[in-house]
Design an enzyme around this catalytic site. Structure first.
Site, PDB file in Angstrom:
ATOM      1  N   THR A  95       0.849  -1.207   0.000  1.00 21.99           N
ATOM      2  CA  THR A  95       0.000   0.000   0.000  1.00 21.99           C
ATOM      3  C   THR A  95       0.876   1.245   0.000  1.00 21.99           C
ATOM      4  O   THR A  95       1.921   1.273   0.656  1.00 21.99           O
ATOM      5  CB  THR A  95      -0.897  -0.005   1.247  1.00 21.99           C
ATOM      6  OG1 THR A  95      -1.784  -1.123   1.159  1.00 21.99           O
ATOM      7  CG2 THR A  95      -1.721   1.277   1.349  1.00 21.99           C
ATOM      8  N   GLY A  96       0.416   2.275  -0.712  1.00 21.63           N
ATOM      9  CA  GLY A  96       1.147   3.540  -0.726  1.00 21.63           C
ATOM     10  C   GLY A  96       1.482   3.944  -2.145  1.00 21.63           C
ATOM     11  O   GLY A  96       1.197   3.215  -3.103  1.00 21.63           O
ATOM     12  N   THR A 155       4.390   4.235  -3.641  1.00 26.93           N
ATOM     13  CA  THR A 155       5.399   3.393  -4.306  1.00 26.93           C
ATOM     14  C   THR A 155       4.761   2.074  -4.740  1.00 26.93           C
ATOM     15  O   THR A 155       4.976   1.599  -5.861  1.00 26.93           O
ATOM     16  CB  THR A 155       6.594   3.141  -3.360  1.00 26.93           C
ATOM     17  OG1 THR A 155       6.941   4.356  -2.696  1.00 26.93           O
ATOM     18  CG2 THR A 155       7.801   2.633  -4.133  1.00 26.93           C
ATOM     19  N   ALA A 169       7.576   1.437   2.576  1.00 28.67           N
ATOM     20  CA  ALA A 169       7.886   1.658   3.994  1.00 28.67           C
ATOM     21  C   ALA A 169       8.028   3.154   4.221  1.00 28.67           C
ATOM     22  O   ALA A 169       8.267   3.919   3.282  1.00 28.67           O
ATOM     23  CB  ALA A 169       9.175   0.953   4.388  1.00 28.67           C
ATOM     24  N   ASP A 170       7.903   3.555   5.465  1.00 25.79           N
ATOM     25  CA  ASP A 170       8.084   4.965   5.818  1.00 25.79           C
ATOM     26  C   ASP A 170       9.503   5.241   6.280  1.00 25.79           C
ATOM     27  O   ASP A 170      10.034   6.322   6.058  1.00 25.79           O
ATOM     28  CB  ASP A 170       7.059   5.365   6.871  1.00 25.79           C
ATOM     29  CG  ASP A 170       5.647   5.119   6.353  1.00 25.79           C
ATOM     30  OD1 ASP A 170       5.348   5.619   5.264  1.00 25.79           O
ATOM     31  OD2 ASP A 170       4.892   4.382   6.993  1.00 25.79           O
ATOM     32  N   LEU A 204       2.187   4.892   7.770  1.00 19.21           N
ATOM     33  CA  LEU A 204       1.738   6.274   7.566  1.00 19.21           C
ATOM     34  C   LEU A 204       0.577   6.309   6.576  1.00 19.21           C
ATOM     35  O   LEU A 204      -0.196   7.255   6.556  1.00 19.21           O
ATOM     36  CB  LEU A 204       2.895   7.169   7.100  1.00 19.21           C
ATOM     37  CG  LEU A 204       4.002   7.428   8.122  1.00 19.21           C
ATOM     38  CD1 LEU A 204       4.840   8.630   7.745  1.00 19.21           C
ATOM     39  CD2 LEU A 204       3.478   7.619   9.538  1.00 19.21           C
ATOM     40  N   GLY A 205       0.463   5.250   5.766  1.00 15.64           N
ATOM     41  CA  GLY A 205      -0.692   5.144   4.855  1.00 15.64           C
ATOM     42  C   GLY A 205      -1.908   4.534   5.526  1.00 15.64           C
ATOM     43  O   GLY A 205      -2.964   4.396   4.903  1.00 15.64           O
ATOM     44  N   GLU A 244      -0.981  -4.969   6.449  1.00 13.20           N
ATOM     45  CA  GLU A 244       0.389  -5.106   5.927  1.00 13.20           C
ATOM     46  C   GLU A 244       1.197  -6.078   6.781  1.00 13.20           C
ATOM     47  O   GLU A 244       1.975  -6.883   6.260  1.00 13.20           O
ATOM     48  CB  GLU A 244       1.085  -3.744   5.904  1.00 13.20           C
ATOM     49  CG  GLU A 244       0.534  -2.820   4.841  1.00 13.20           C
ATOM     50  CD  GLU A 244       1.115  -1.414   4.886  1.00 13.20           C
ATOM     51  OE1 GLU A 244       1.029  -0.723   3.871  1.00 13.20           O
ATOM     52  OE2 GLU A 244       1.647  -1.006   5.934  1.00 13.20           O
TER      53      GLU A 244
HETATM   54  C1  A5P Z   1       1.097   2.200   4.315  1.00 11.46           C
HETATM   55  O1  A5P Z   1       0.367   1.925   5.460  1.00 11.46           O
HETATM   56  C2  A5P Z   1       2.542   2.383   4.620  1.00 11.46           C
HETATM   57  O2  A5P Z   1       3.077   1.361   5.390  1.00 11.46           O
HETATM   58  C3  A5P Z   1       3.269   2.565   3.316  1.00 11.46           C
HETATM   59  O3  A5P Z   1       4.005   1.434   3.002  1.00 11.46           O
HETATM   60  C4  A5P Z   1       4.089   3.755   3.419  1.00 11.46           C
HETATM   61  O4  A5P Z   1       3.310   4.845   3.873  1.00 11.46           O
HETATM   62  C5  A5P Z   1       4.850   4.095   2.143  1.00 11.46           C
HETATM   63  O5  A5P Z   1       4.128   4.951   1.341  1.00 11.46           O
HETATM   64  P1  A5P Z   1       4.786   5.697   0.107  1.00 11.46           P
HETATM   65  O6  A5P Z   1       5.242   4.639  -0.830  1.00 11.46           O
HETATM   66  O7  A5P Z   1       3.638   6.504  -0.429  1.00 11.46           O
HETATM   67  O8  A5P Z   1       5.891   6.529   0.635  1.00 11.46           O
END
Ligand code: A5P
Length: 232
Positions: free
Chosen positions: A31-32, A34, A88-89, A102-103, A109
């Site tokens: 998720t996110g 990327t 990942a953050d 953060l998503g 996950e």
């Molecule tokens: C989602 O819950 C997060 O664990 C994401 O993997 C994380 O926020 C990465 O997002 P971006 O790819 O948008 O930076």
């Protein structure tokens, strides 16, 4: 892509990771932003004849994958996953321990990561840190009932706690119907110990520290994509 300076790198690493998927695999879909590039690239590979089933880590990723014609399944059919690819953050240098969530999708996950034989993380260089907690808060998913008590306890452990809100100012509600407390601890000395302590709090469903789960990180930078392996 234009309003996110890291977007070109996210796209590059998402597309590189899509090449890891082989016919017949069961694949955890992250998720996110990327992971969205990964899913888009996998959608194109499906058009070209690739056959695999995806287990999405959020309703957003599920919708995106479905729209692209990616076959989806659940744990009833596939309790074990061959490969999960997720963003990942923060990524800790050396250990490859992570902050995620953060998503808002950390619970799914983590369940998907725990069921996976292999977890590959896709990130741009801005995510690499010497100490987790340097930039990102640790998201903690808690039950709505008694969240104030969970928040108080996290505060006693040294965090500045912010209940996450959506754009309208209401509490952000996860896919699992829970709340998220973003906990700023600052640089974390012992992430495995902190993960255990957070999970010990009654009312905590999960936390965004992912310890020992990522085998490999594909990291995109100005010079292209490089591969980090745990412990190397
Ligand atoms: C989602 O819950 C997060 O664990 C994401 O993997 C994380 O926020 C990465 O997002 P971006 O790819 O948008 O930076």
């Amino acid at each position: 892509v234009s309003d996110d300076p890291a977007a070109a790198q996210k796209k590059q690493v998402g597309e590189a990771a899509a090449q890891l998927v082989e016919n017949g695999m069961v694949v955890g879909l992250g998720t996110g932003s990327t992971a969205n590039y990964l899913i888009d690239a996998l959608g194109r590979r499906v058009q070209e004849g690739l056959r695999f089933v995806g287990i999405p880590t959020s309703s957003r990723s599920e919708q995106r994958a479905r729209d692209l014609g990616i076959a989806l399944a659940g744990f009833a059919e596939h309790p074990e996953i061959d490969l999960t690819i997720d963003g990942a953050d923060e990524v800790e240098r050396g250990t490859l321990n992570l902050v995620k969530g953060l998503g808002g999708a950390l619970l799914r996950e983590k369940i998907v990561a725990a069921a996976s034989r292999r977890m590959v993380v896709i990130a741009d260089e801005s995510k690499l840190v010497d100490r987790l907690g340097q930039h990102a808060p640790v998201p903690v998913e808690v039950t709505p009932f008694g969240w104030e008590a969970s928040s108080h306890r996290l505060g006693q452990m040294g965090a500045r706690v912010h209940p996450r809100r959506d754009a309208q100012g209401s509490f952000f509600v996860t896919d699992g119907g829970n709340l998220i407390l973003d906990c700023a601890f600052g640089p974390i000395e012992d992430p495995p110990q902190l993960e255990r302590a957070i999970r010990d709090i009654v009312g905590v469903v999960e936390c965004g520290l992912f310890i020992g789960r990522a085998d490999t990180v594909l990291l995109a930078g100005e010079g292209g994509v490089r591969t980090l392996r745990r412990g190397a």
